[in-house]
Design a protein around this motif. Structure first.
Motif, PDB file in Angstrom:
ATOM      1  N   CYS A   1       0.857  -1.190   0.000  1.00  0.00           N
ATOM      2  CA  CYS A   1       0.000   0.000   0.000  1.00  0.00           C
ATOM      3  C   CYS A   1       0.890   1.236   0.000  1.00  0.00           C
ATOM      4  O   CYS A   1       2.018   1.196   0.474  1.00  0.00           O
ATOM      5  CB  CYS A   1      -0.905   0.017   1.233  1.00  0.00           C
ATOM      6  N   ASP A   2       0.357   2.324  -0.504  1.00  0.00           N
ATOM      7  CA  ASP A   2       1.133   3.565  -0.564  1.00  0.00           C
ATOM      8  C   ASP A   2       1.416   4.108   0.827  1.00  0.00           C
ATOM      9  O   ASP A   2       2.444   4.737   1.049  1.00  0.00           O
ATOM     10  CB  ASP A   2       0.400   4.600  -1.410  1.00  0.00           C
ATOM     11  N   GLY A   3       0.505   3.883   1.754  1.00  0.00           N
ATOM     12  CA  GLY A   3       0.715   4.374   3.110  1.00  0.00           C
ATOM     13  C   GLY A   3      -0.192   3.679   4.100  1.00  0.00           C
ATOM     14  O   GLY A   3      -1.166   3.028   3.733  1.00  0.00           O
TER      15      GLY A   3
ATOM     16  N   ILE B   1      -2.544   4.288   7.554  1.00  0.00           N
ATOM     17  CA  ILE B   1      -3.270   5.253   8.375  1.00  0.00           C
ATOM     18  C   ILE B   1      -3.342   4.626   9.766  1.00  0.00           C
ATOM     19  O   ILE B   1      -4.069   3.666   9.990  1.00  0.00           O
ATOM     20  CB  ILE B   1      -4.681   5.513   7.824  1.00  0.00           C
TER      21      ILE B   1
ATOM     22  N   VAL C   1       4.379  -0.703   3.324  1.00  0.00           N
ATOM     23  CA  VAL C   1       3.949   0.698   3.206  1.00  0.00           C
ATOM     24  C   VAL C   1       5.186   1.583   3.107  1.00  0.00           C
ATOM     25  O   VAL C   1       6.246   1.246   3.628  1.00  0.00           O
ATOM     26  CB  VAL C   1       3.071   1.149   4.405  1.00  0.00           C
TER      27      VAL C   1
ATOM     28  N   TYR D   1      -3.067  13.920   1.281  1.00  0.00           N
ATOM     29  CA  TYR D   1      -2.592  13.017   0.237  1.00  0.00           C
ATOM     30  C   TYR D   1      -3.543  12.953  -0.945  1.00  0.00           C
ATOM     31  O   TYR D   1      -4.757  13.041  -0.788  1.00  0.00           O
ATOM     32  CB  TYR D   1      -2.436  11.595   0.782  1.00  0.00           C
TER      33      TYR D   1
ATOM     34  N   THR E   1      -5.337  10.576  -3.177  1.00  0.00           N
ATOM     35  CA  THR E   1      -5.704   9.162  -3.022  1.00  0.00           C
ATOM     36  C   THR E   1      -6.074   8.504  -4.340  1.00  0.00           C
ATOM     37  O   THR E   1      -6.376   7.318  -4.367  1.00  0.00           O
ATOM     38  CB  THR E   1      -6.874   9.006  -2.031  1.00  0.00           C
TER      39      THR E   1
ATOM     40  N   ARG F   1      -4.344   5.147  -5.556  1.00  0.00           N
ATOM     41  CA  ARG F   1      -3.457   4.782  -4.454  1.00  0.00           C
ATOM     42  C   ARG F   1      -4.226   3.920  -3.464  1.00  0.00           C
ATOM     43  O   ARG F   1      -5.424   4.066  -3.284  1.00  0.00           O
ATOM     44  CB  ARG F   1      -2.920   6.028  -3.775  1.00  0.00           C
TER      45      ARG F   1
ATOM     46  N   TYR G   1      -4.371   2.429   0.540  1.00  0.00           N
ATOM     47  CA  TYR G   1      -3.964   2.693   1.923  1.00  0.00           C
ATOM     48  C   TYR G   1      -4.437   1.569   2.827  1.00  0.00           C
ATOM     49  O   TYR G   1      -5.437   0.912   2.552  1.00  0.00           O
ATOM     50  CB  TYR G   1      -4.530   4.036   2.409  1.00  0.00           C
TER      51      TYR G   1
ATOM     52  N   ALA H   1      -9.129   1.376   0.548  1.00  0.00           N
ATOM     53  CA  ALA H   1      -8.584   1.052   1.865  1.00  0.00           C
ATOM     54  C   ALA H   1      -8.634  -0.433   2.175  1.00  0.00           C
ATOM     55  O   ALA H   1      -9.562  -1.144   1.778  1.00  0.00           O
ATOM     56  CB  ALA H   1      -9.354   1.818   2.944  1.00  0.00           C
TER      57      ALA H   1
END
Length: 192
Positions: free
Chosen positions: A39-41, A43, A76, A125, A127, A130, A132, A155
């Motif tokens: 995943c890009d990032g 949370i 990530v 960001y 999204t 992308r 997350y 997500a």
């Protein structure tokens, strides 16, 4: 007679809301690092450092450890840490101690609710195209992932280690109610 029907309808609404949330989110959640796509990032949803009795809050510790695990496994690229200032400062210290670069952590001290954390992340960001991953305990991840999807965020949920305590029933009941309130909020804003 009317009171009985009102209670029956209310119970049906509670069950239906919770079933919808769990069914929509279940295929996007895991607690296994190998099953998690890149995943890009992440949370990372905050939790207080201390419990009401002054003891260490394991929800915060396990969430931070799970986010660090994702980062260290290359799942990530960065971590968006959201919650109240004291929560995220404490959790940032755990992340750094577990090998996460300070430069890879973005902090949001205005994430007082799950929805606020997601909205704040959207402001920071892009999204589009992308993916997350939301890091919290499983019971909370169902709602967080559902809410993120309803906001247009691609997500997934990575479930931190559960916390076993004498308050488990209270925690579960609170989450059942929170899912219903989330639906009320979404319907009020015409997001469903």
């Amino acid at each position: 007679m009317i009171v009985g029907w009102v209670l029956f309808v209310g119970a049906c609404v509670v069950v239906l809301c919770n079933m919808i949330v769990m069914m929509r989110s279940a295929g996007r959640m895991t607690s296994g690092i190998r099953k998690m796509p890149h995943c890009d990032g992440a949370i990372l949803l905050g939790a207080p450092e201390k419990r009401a009795d002054g003891s260490r809050n394991l929800y915060a510790v396990y969430r931070a450890e799970a986010a660090a695990e994702l980062y260290n496994a290359g799942k990530v690229d960065h971590i968006f840490l959201s919650g109240r200032f004291k929560e995220i400062s404490y959790m940032q210290d755990i992340l750094i101690a577990k090998g996460v670069s300070r430069l890879s952590i973005d902090m949001d001290d205005k994430g007082v609710r799950t929805e606020a954390s997601l909205r704040n992340m959207l402001k920071l960001y892009d999204t589009d195209n992308r993916r997350y991953v939301i890091v919290t305990q499983r019971f909370h991840n169902y709602r967080a992932v559902f809410l993120a999807l309803s906001m247009g965020i691609d997500a997934y949920g990575y479930s931190a280690q559960p916390v076993y305590s004498q308050r488990w029933l209270w925690v579960e009941m609170r989450e059942v109610a929170a899912r219903v309130l989330m639906f009320v909020d979404l319907v009020r804003r015409n997001k469903l």
